[in-house]
Design a protein around this motif. Structure first.
Motif, PDB file in Angstrom:
ATOM      1  N   SER A  82     -22.143 -13.411  18.566  1.00 40.08           N
ATOM      2  CA  SER A  82     -20.815 -14.043  18.592  1.00 40.08           C
ATOM      3  C   SER A  82     -20.356 -14.201  17.146  1.00 40.08           C
ATOM      4  O   SER A  82     -21.037 -13.769  16.215  1.00 40.08           O
ATOM      5  N   ALA A  84     -20.288 -16.793  15.306  1.00 43.57           N
ATOM      6  CA  ALA A  84     -21.202 -17.651  14.540  1.00 43.57           C
ATOM      7  C   ALA A  84     -22.148 -18.364  15.490  1.00 43.57           C
ATOM      8  O   ALA A  84     -21.772 -18.727  16.608  1.00 43.57           O
ATOM      9  N   GLY A  85     -23.371 -18.546  15.038  1.00 44.73           N
ATOM     10  CA  GLY A  85     -24.346 -19.322  15.800  1.00 44.73           C
ATOM     11  C   GLY A  85     -24.910 -18.574  16.989  1.00 44.73           C
ATOM     12  O   GLY A  85     -24.943 -17.337  17.028  1.00 44.73           O
ATOM     13  N   VAL A  89     -23.441 -20.512  23.474  1.00 48.82           N
ATOM     14  CA  VAL A  89     -23.265 -21.941  23.186  1.00 48.82           C
ATOM     15  C   VAL A  89     -21.810 -22.115  22.746  1.00 48.82           C
ATOM     16  O   VAL A  89     -21.452 -21.758  21.621  1.00 48.82           O
ATOM     17  N   ASP A  91     -19.594 -20.216  23.489  1.00 48.20           N
ATOM     18  CA  ASP A  91     -19.264 -18.825  23.137  1.00 48.20           C
ATOM     19  C   ASP A  91     -19.479 -17.927  24.349  1.00 48.20           C
ATOM     20  O   ASP A  91     -20.210 -18.297  25.263  1.00 48.20           O
ATOM     21  N   PRO A 113     -29.621 -19.894  14.218  1.00 43.20           N
ATOM     22  CA  PRO A 113     -28.649 -20.949  13.944  1.00 43.20           C
ATOM     23  C   PRO A 113     -27.841 -21.393  15.166  1.00 43.20           C
ATOM     24  O   PRO A 113     -27.462 -20.572  15.994  1.00 43.20           O
ATOM     25  N   ALA A 115     -24.902 -24.750  15.613  1.00 42.67           N
ATOM     26  CA  ALA A 115     -24.326 -25.919  14.926  1.00 42.67           C
ATOM     27  C   ALA A 115     -24.804 -27.228  15.560  1.00 42.67           C
ATOM     28  O   ALA A 115     -25.087 -28.192  14.842  1.00 42.67           O
ATOM     29  N   ALA A 116     -24.914 -27.262  16.893  1.00 39.83           N
ATOM     30  CA  ALA A 116     -25.292 -28.508  17.568  1.00 39.83           C
ATOM     31  C   ALA A 116     -26.676 -28.978  17.123  1.00 39.83           C
ATOM     32  O   ALA A 116     -26.872 -30.141  16.762  1.00 39.83           O
ATOM     33  N   PHE A 135     -16.776 -28.613  23.571  1.00 40.80           N
ATOM     34  CA  PHE A 135     -15.445 -29.166  23.280  1.00 40.80           C
ATOM     35  C   PHE A 135     -14.991 -30.029  24.464  1.00 40.80           C
ATOM     36  O   PHE A 135     -14.984 -29.552  25.593  1.00 40.80           O
ATOM     37  N   TYR A 160     -18.408 -30.564  19.986  1.00 43.31           N
ATOM     38  CA  TYR A 160     -17.740 -29.729  18.992  1.00 43.31           C
ATOM     39  C   TYR A 160     -16.275 -30.152  18.963  1.00 43.31           C
ATOM     40  O   TYR A 160     -15.730 -30.564  19.994  1.00 43.31           O
ATOM     41  N   ARG A 187     -19.849 -31.969   9.121  1.00 43.81           N
ATOM     42  CA  ARG A 187     -18.735 -31.052   8.816  1.00 43.81           C
ATOM     43  C   ARG A 187     -19.234 -29.911   7.932  1.00 43.81           C
ATOM     44  O   ARG A 187     -20.048 -30.139   7.029  1.00 43.81           O
ATOM     45  N   GLU A 188     -18.762 -28.707   8.221  1.00 42.40           N
ATOM     46  CA  GLU A 188     -19.032 -27.562   7.344  1.00 42.40           C
ATOM     47  C   GLU A 188     -20.527 -27.355   7.068  1.00 42.40           C
ATOM     48  O   GLU A 188     -20.937 -27.129   5.930  1.00 42.40           O
ATOM     49  N   LEU A 189     -21.324 -27.461   8.111  1.00 39.73           N
ATOM     50  CA  LEU A 189     -22.778 -27.312   7.962  1.00 39.73           C
ATOM     51  C   LEU A 189     -23.138 -25.984   7.310  1.00 39.73           C
ATOM     52  O   LEU A 189     -22.544 -24.951   7.650  1.00 39.73           O
ATOM     53  N   LYS A 191     -22.429 -24.907   4.537  1.00 41.33           N
ATOM     54  CA  LYS A 191     -21.412 -24.368   3.621  1.00 41.33           C
ATOM     55  C   LYS A 191     -21.270 -25.275   2.391  1.00 41.33           C
ATOM     56  O   LYS A 191     -21.867 -26.350   2.325  1.00 41.33           O
ATOM     57  N   VAL A 220     -19.129 -31.011  14.030  1.00 44.98           N
ATOM     58  CA  VAL A 220     -19.920 -31.480  15.158  1.00 44.98           C
ATOM     59  C   VAL A 220     -19.827 -33.003  15.119  1.00 44.98           C
ATOM     60  O   VAL A 220     -19.980 -33.606  14.052  1.00 44.98           O
TER      61      VAL A 220
END
Ligand code: SAM
Length: 276
Positions: A82, A84-85, A89, A91, A113, A115-116, A135, A160, A187-189, A191, A220
């Motif tokens: 996908s 990302a990640g 999930v 996605d 990876p 995010a959750a 979401f 999310y 936020r912005e994990l 990065k 997240v």
């Protein structure tokens, strides 16, 4: 490598977060099904992956999933990625996984990876039980209904949220679950502007509201389970108890807050140790 669907996670920000095995699998498969072929090109170029890429996204529909599954059944090795990640999930990919399995073919998941899970690992909230809800609905009434249903959840909740709705979500959490509810925002994990902050619902909402930079990027949001407060305990006392418990042994924190607010030290200690 056998004919199968390989579900391959990709970085959520830091391009270095590909696993060795993920790179090897993407290099070895016959074709990569990507949510957005243009977006994935940067990653594939970075790792010198020259495997052909085709598009597979949430609007591809069931017939596209069945067609890909049939390719696996005929002996092809297909990787799903996908943007990302971890695929599936929040996605696309669920229909594809089922279609492949229904033809008796293997689905091989690779760890990587997400995010959750990345957020949860640094939230400082209980992790023995957590619930991922992705979401929440964009409409306020539906979102608040979902939050109301979580009022007495005994698990840490993971959500999310998109940047243009982050303040609305935080406002609703504060309104529905209470000002003192513990919330962590990640936020912005991975990065440059990675920010992880845990505080009461009000403090997190105010902090995000007052700093437009905190309303940018990817989020997240995690919500702690309800705390069983000691009798007569105000939200202010609870917040102080939490803050002190981060610095002092629980009995000492309980004693100080009890003395200050005229409460029973034993009750406060119970509040601290009974947190899920
Ligand atoms: N499949 C992905 C995963 O495994 O995490 C999630 C895809 S979902 C479409 C995208 C959402 O994930 C973003 O809106 C945000 O809520 C969250 N997310 C993705 N990357 C993130 C990051 N680097 N930091 C914080 N949240 C992130």
């Amino acid at each position: 490598m056998k004919a199968a669907l390989y579900v391959v996670p990709t970085p959520i920000g830091n391009i270095g977060d590909m696993t060795l095995r993920s790179v090897e699998v993407l290099q070895a498969v016959d074709v990569i099904a990507a949510e957005d072929t243009r977006h994935s090109r940067t990653l594939l170029n970075h790792y010198q992956i020259t495997t052909p890429v085709i598009s597979f996204h949430e609007h591809s529909g069931e017939s596209a999933a069945v067609a890909l599954a049939q390719r696996v059944a005929k002996g092809e090795r297909i990787a799903l990625i996908s943007d990302a990640g971890t695929p599936l999930v929040s996605d696309p990919g669920y229909q594809l996984v089922r279609a492949v399995q229904s033809l008796g073919m293997s689905v091989v998941p690779l760890p990587g990876p997400c995010a959750a899970i990345t957020a949860l690992s640094a939230a400082g909230l209980p992790t023995h039980s957590f619930q991922f809800l992705g979401f929440l609905p964009p409409k306020q009434s539906a979102r608040r209904n979902r939050l109301e249903a979580l009022q007495s959840s005994e698990s840490t909740i993971i959500l999310y949220e998109a940047p243009h709705r982050i303040l609305d979500l935080l406002n609703d959490i504060e309104d529905v679950l209470g000002a003192a509810r513990e919330v962590c925002i990640a936020r912005e994990l991975t990065k440059t502007f990675e920010t992880i902050r845990r505080d009461s619902a009000t403090a997190i909402r105010d902090w995000v509201r007052e700093d437009p930079n905190q309303q940018r990027g990817e989020f997240v949001v995690m919500i702690a389970a309800e705390v069983h407060k000691a009798k007569g305990m105000s939200n202010e006392a609870l917040n102080l108890l939490r803050a002190l418990a981060g610095e002092l042994p629980p009995r000492k924190a309980a004693q100080l807050v009890a003395d200050h607010y005229g409460l029973k030290s034993r009750d406060l200690y119970q509040t601290l140790i009974s947190r899920p």
